[in-house]
Design an enzyme around this catalytic site. Structure first.
Site, PDB file in Angstrom:
ATOM      1  CB  VAL A  11      -0.962  -0.017   1.215  1.00  0.00           C
ATOM      2  CG1 VAL A  11      -1.555   1.358   1.481  1.00  0.00           C
ATOM      3  CG2 VAL A  11      -2.081  -1.017   0.958  1.00  0.00           C
ATOM      4  CG  LEU A 253     -21.192 -13.271  -8.032  1.00  0.00           C
ATOM      5  CD1 LEU A 253     -22.421 -12.989  -8.890  1.00  0.00           C
ATOM      6  CD2 LEU A 253     -21.639 -13.831  -6.682  1.00  0.00           C
ATOM      7  N   GLY A 256     -13.946 -20.956  -5.891  1.00  0.00           N
ATOM      8  CA  GLY A 256     -12.528 -21.253  -5.760  1.00  0.00           C
ATOM      9  C   GLY A 256     -12.239 -21.991  -4.472  1.00  0.00           C
ATOM     10  N   GLY A 260      -8.071 -15.814   0.491  1.00  0.00           N
ATOM     11  CA  GLY A 260      -6.854 -15.737   1.307  1.00  0.00           C
ATOM     12  C   GLY A 260      -6.303 -14.332   1.192  1.00  0.00           C
ATOM     13  CB  CYS A 263      -6.909  -7.518   2.850  1.00  0.00           C
ATOM     14  SG  CYS A 263      -5.585  -6.331   2.551  1.00  0.00           S
TER      15      CYS A 263
HETATM   16  P1  NAD Z   1       3.230  -4.625   4.041  1.00  0.00           P
HETATM   17  O1  NAD Z   1       3.555  -5.608   5.090  1.00  0.00           O
HETATM   18  O2  NAD Z   1       3.462  -4.965   2.598  1.00  0.00           O
HETATM   19  O3  NAD Z   1       3.996  -3.245   4.322  1.00  0.00           O
HETATM   20  C1  NAD Z   1       4.114  -2.651   5.574  1.00  0.00           C
HETATM   21  C2  NAD Z   1       5.467  -1.972   5.639  1.00  0.00           C
HETATM   22  O4  NAD Z   1       5.519  -1.161   6.819  1.00  0.00           O
HETATM   23  C3  NAD Z   1       6.651  -2.942   5.734  1.00  0.00           C
HETATM   24  O5  NAD Z   1       7.560  -2.678   4.675  1.00  0.00           O
HETATM   25  C4  NAD Z   1       7.259  -2.648   7.108  1.00  0.00           C
HETATM   26  O6  NAD Z   1       8.660  -2.791   7.122  1.00  0.00           O
HETATM   27  C5  NAD Z   1       6.842  -1.213   7.313  1.00  0.00           C
HETATM   28  N1  NAD Z   1       6.829  -0.763   8.707  1.00  0.00           N
HETATM   29  C6  NAD Z   1       6.298  -1.373   9.797  1.00  0.00           C
HETATM   30  N2  NAD Z   1       6.490  -0.608  10.899  1.00  0.00           N
HETATM   31  C7  NAD Z   1       7.133   0.510  10.500  1.00  0.00           C
HETATM   32  C8  NAD Z   1       7.597   1.679  11.164  1.00  0.00           C
HETATM   33  N3  NAD Z   1       7.423   1.861  12.483  1.00  0.00           N
HETATM   34  N4  NAD Z   1       8.228   2.616  10.439  1.00  0.00           N
HETATM   35  C9  NAD Z   1       8.425   2.471   9.121  1.00  0.00           C
HETATM   36  N5  NAD Z   1       7.993   1.392   8.428  1.00  0.00           N
HETATM   37  C10 NAD Z   1       7.358   0.423   9.117  1.00  0.00           C
HETATM   38  O7  NAD Z   1       1.687  -4.259   4.266  1.00  0.00           O
HETATM   39  P2  NAD Z   1       0.601  -3.813   3.168  1.00  0.00           P
HETATM   40  O8  NAD Z   1       0.087  -4.998   2.439  1.00  0.00           O
HETATM   41  O9  NAD Z   1       1.148  -2.654   2.394  1.00  0.00           O
HETATM   42  O10 NAD Z   1      -0.569  -3.315   4.125  1.00  0.00           O
HETATM   43  C11 NAD Z   1      -0.446  -2.125   4.896  1.00  0.00           C
HETATM   44  C12 NAD Z   1      -1.819  -1.776   5.435  1.00  0.00           C
HETATM   45  O11 NAD Z   1      -2.705  -1.483   4.351  1.00  0.00           O
HETATM   46  C13 NAD Z   1      -2.496  -2.886   6.227  1.00  0.00           C
HETATM   47  O12 NAD Z   1      -3.240  -2.316   7.269  1.00  0.00           O
HETATM   48  C14 NAD Z   1      -3.432  -3.519   5.210  1.00  0.00           C
HETATM   49  O13 NAD Z   1      -4.550  -4.133   5.817  1.00  0.00           O
HETATM   50  C15 NAD Z   1      -3.868  -2.315   4.418  1.00  0.00           C
HETATM   51  N6  NAD Z   1      -4.285  -2.617   3.051  1.00  0.00           N
HETATM   52  C16 NAD Z   1      -3.580  -3.514   2.305  1.00  0.00           C
HETATM   53  C17 NAD Z   1      -3.983  -3.782   0.996  1.00  0.00           C
HETATM   54  C18 NAD Z   1      -3.236  -4.781   0.156  1.00  0.00           C
HETATM   55  O14 NAD Z   1      -3.766  -5.169  -0.892  1.00  0.00           O
HETATM   56  N7  NAD Z   1      -2.034  -5.207   0.552  1.00  0.00           N
HETATM   57  C19 NAD Z   1      -5.096  -3.129   0.459  1.00  0.00           C
HETATM   58  C20 NAD Z   1      -5.775  -2.204   1.237  1.00  0.00           C
HETATM   59  C21 NAD Z   1      -5.364  -1.953   2.538  1.00  0.00           C
END
Ligand code: NAD
Length: 430
Positions: A11, A253, A256, A260, A263
Site C-alpha cells: 500500500v 462470484l 474457488g 486468502g 486482507c
Molecule cells: P506490508 O507488510 O506490505 O507493508 C508494511 C510496511 O511497513 C513494511 O515494509 C514494514 O517494514 C513497514 N513498517 C512497519 N512498521 C514501521 C515503522 N514503524 N516505520 C516504518 N515502516 C514500518 O503491508 P501492506 O500490504 O502494504 O498493508 C499495509 C496496510 O494497508 C495494512 O493495514 C493492510 O490491511 C492495508 N491494506 C492492504 C492492501 C493490500 O492489498 N495489501 C489493500 C488495502 C489496505
C-alpha cells in the site's frame, strides 16, 4: 505539497508512487533498511504491474525519495501517511496495532507546523481517535489533525485502482485537514473520482464492511458451487444469471478454494472481534469465516475424490502459490493448506508459480515440496494437476498437455478452463 509515507509495502509504495505521479513530493520511509536500500537502487521489492516504471520515473525527477530516517520527512511534511501492517493479533483475531502505534511514537517528536496524519492502514473503528489521544500526550504543543483514509486498492491492479478509484474515502473532523485532503486528491476528483468525506468512525468501519461483504460474496458462491455439484447445475451459469442483476453485480462470484491474502482473513476476523466487543455480533460474518476455513481444508479431499479415492504415491502439480494472480503475495494463500493436506494424504507435490523466483521461502515449512518456475516441468510427470491461482499463464494448459500419452487429471479450482479441452477434467461447481 510534501508527503511522508511511513511503510513502503504494497500500500505504501503504490500510494507513494501514485502521489508522486500526481506531482506531489513524497518521502517514503520504512524501518526495513534492506528494503530502502533496494528501492534507492531502483529495484522494487514487490511484484506489482507498472509499479517499477512509476517509481523509476519519479525517482529520476526527484519527486520520490526513500529513507529509513523519519525526522526530515515528517518535519517537512504537510501530510504523514501511516501505511504499516495491521496483521491479525495472535490469540484473539483482533488487528495488531503495534506497528501503527510504534510509528506514531516515532513520528511525534518531528511534527513541525500544521500536519495531517492519515491512516491508510486498515485499522479498527476508534483508532484515529486513539492516535490523536496518544499524539496529544506525546506532543501537547503540536498542531495536527488525524484523518482516516482507508485504501481500497487490489494487489495485481493496484496502480490502476489507485488512479481510477470507485471512491476515495476520507474520515475527517477538521476543516483544515479536509482542505488539505481535497487538494491532495484533486487530480483524481478532476477525473470524476468521487472523494467522499465522512466521520472518522464511518471511514474506518466502511473499510472492514467492504472487505467482509466481498468475503461474504466469495463464501456464498462457493457454497452455491457445492450445491451445483450435488444437484447437477453449473455454478458458472448460475453466477452469470444472477450477476446480470444490477442489484447483485457480477464481480466476486467466482468459485474457488476459499479467499486468502493479506486482507480478507485478518479483516473479517478483526470485524468479528470489534462487533463482539461492541455487543453487536455479526453472526453472518462469523459464518463466512467458518465456511472459508472449512473450504480450504476440504480442498484436498475434493482433489482426492476426483483422483479416484487415493492420492498415495501419486504426483500432484499444484498451479499457483500466490493468493491471487499478478502478485507475489503469499500471505494466507489457500495454496498452503491445500498443499499441506495433499502431502498428508501421501501425494508427491510440485508447486508452480510464474513468480516463483520471488517466493523462495514461501514453502519452507513444507519440506519435500518442490517449487518450480516452468509450467511444462511442473505437469510433465503429474497424475493430477490442480489450479489454485487464476494466473493467465494457465490458459495454455490445454496446449501444454496436448500430446501427452497419459494426460493427467485436471482439477480446475478456479473454473478458468473449458472442460472440453481435457480428457479428464473436474471443475469446481459443475
Ligand atoms: P506490508 O507488510 O506490505 O507493508 C508494511 C510496511 O511497513 C513494511 O515494509 C514494514 O517494514 C513497514 N513498517 C512497519 N512498521 C514501521 C515503522 N514503524 N516505520 C516504518 N515502516 C514500518 O503491508 P501492506 O500490504 O502494504 O498493508 C499495509 C496496510 O494497508 C495494512 O493495514 C493492510 O490491511 C492495508 N491494506 C492492504 C492492501 C493490500 O492489498 N495489501 C489493500 C488495502 C489496505
Amino acid at each position: 505539497m510534501n508527503i511522508c509515507m511511513i511503510g513502503a509495502g504494497y500500500v505504501g509504495l503504490v500510494s507513494a508512487a501514485c502521489f508522486s505521479e500526481f506531482g506531489w513530493k513524497v518521502a517514503c520511509t520504512d524501518n526495513d533498511a534492506d528494503r530502502i536500500e533496494q528501492l534507492r537502487r531502483g529495484s522494487v521489492p514487490i511484484y506489482e504491474p507498472r509499479l517499477e516504471e512509476l517509481l523509476e520515473r519519479n525517482l529520476c525527477n526527484g519527486r520520490i525519495s526513500f529513507s529509513t530516517e523519519l525526522a526530515p520527512a515528517v518535519g517537512e511534511a504537510d501530510l504523514v501517511f501511516l501505511a504499516v501492517g495491521t496483521p491479525m493479533r495472535r490469540g484473539d483475531g483482533h488487528a495488531d496495532l503495534s506497528f501503527v502505534f510504534r510509528a506514531v511514537e516515532e513520528l511525534a517528536p518531528h511534527l513541525d507546523g500544521f500536519t495531517v496524519i492519515a491512516t491508510k492502514s486498515t485499522v479498527p473503528v476508534g483508532t484515529s481517535r486513539e492516535i490523536e489521544r496518544r499524539l496529544k500526550q506525546l506532543r501537547p504543543d503540536a498542531d495536527f489533525a488525524v484523518c482516516s483514509n482507508p485504501e481500497f486498492l487490489r494487489e495485481g491492479s493496484a496502480i490502476y485502482d489507485f488512479t481510477h478509484p470507485d471512491r476515495v474515502l476520507v474520515g475527517c473532523d477538521e476543516e483544515r485537514a479536509k482542505v488539505l485532503m481535497e487538494r491532495l486528491y484533486k487530480p483524481l476528483a478532476l477525473r470524476n473520482a468521487p472523494v467522499m468525506f465522512v466521520s472518522r468512525e464511518s471511514a474506518e468501519l466502511a473499510k472492514y464492511t467492504a472487505n467482509a461483504f466481498l468475503a461474504m460474496k466469495i463464501s456464498f458462491i462457493n457454497e452455491i458451487a457445492d450445491l451445483c455439484e450435488a444437484v447437477g447445475a453449473d455454478v458458472q451459469e448460475v453466477a452469470t444469471a444472477i450477476g446480470a442483476d444490477g442489484r447483485i453485480g457480477n464481480k466476486f462470484l467466482h468459485p474457488g478454494p476459499g479467499y486468502g491474502g493479506s486482507c480478507f482473513p485478518k479483516d473479517v476476523a478483526a470485524l468479528i472481534r470489534t462487533a463482539r466487543e461492541a455487543r453487536s455480533p455479526l453472526s453472518l460474518v462469523e459464518q463466512v469465516q467458518t465456511v472459508n476455513s472449512e473450504r480450504k481444508i476440504a480442498m484436498a479431499g475434493r482433489i482426492e475424490r476426483a483422483a479416484g479415492g487415493s492420492l498415495k504415491g501419486k504426483t500432484v502439480a499444484v498451479l499457483g502459490l500466490a493468493f491471487k494472480p499478478d502478485t507475489d503475495d503469499v500471505r494466507e494463500t489457500p495454496a498452503v493448506p491445500v498443499v499441506e493436506r495433499l502431502v498428508a494424504r501421501g501425494a508427491e507435490v510440485t508447486v508452480h508459480d510464474p513468480v516463483v523466483d520471488r517466493l523462495p521461502d514461501a514453502l519452507a515449512p513444507l519440506p519435500g515440496v518442490a517449487l518450480v518456475a516452468d509450467l511444462d516441468d511442473a505437469v510433465r510427470v503429474a497424475d493430477a494437476v490442480v489450479i489454485v491461482t487464476r494466473w493467465q499463464e494457465y490458459e495454455r494448459l490445454p496446449d501444454v498437455l496436448t500430446g501427452f500419452d497419459r494426460p493427467p487429471l485436471v482439477v480446475d479450482g478456479r473454473r478458468m478452463l473449458a472442460a472440453e479441452r481435457f480428457e479428464r477434467y473436474a471443475g469446481i461447481g459443475r
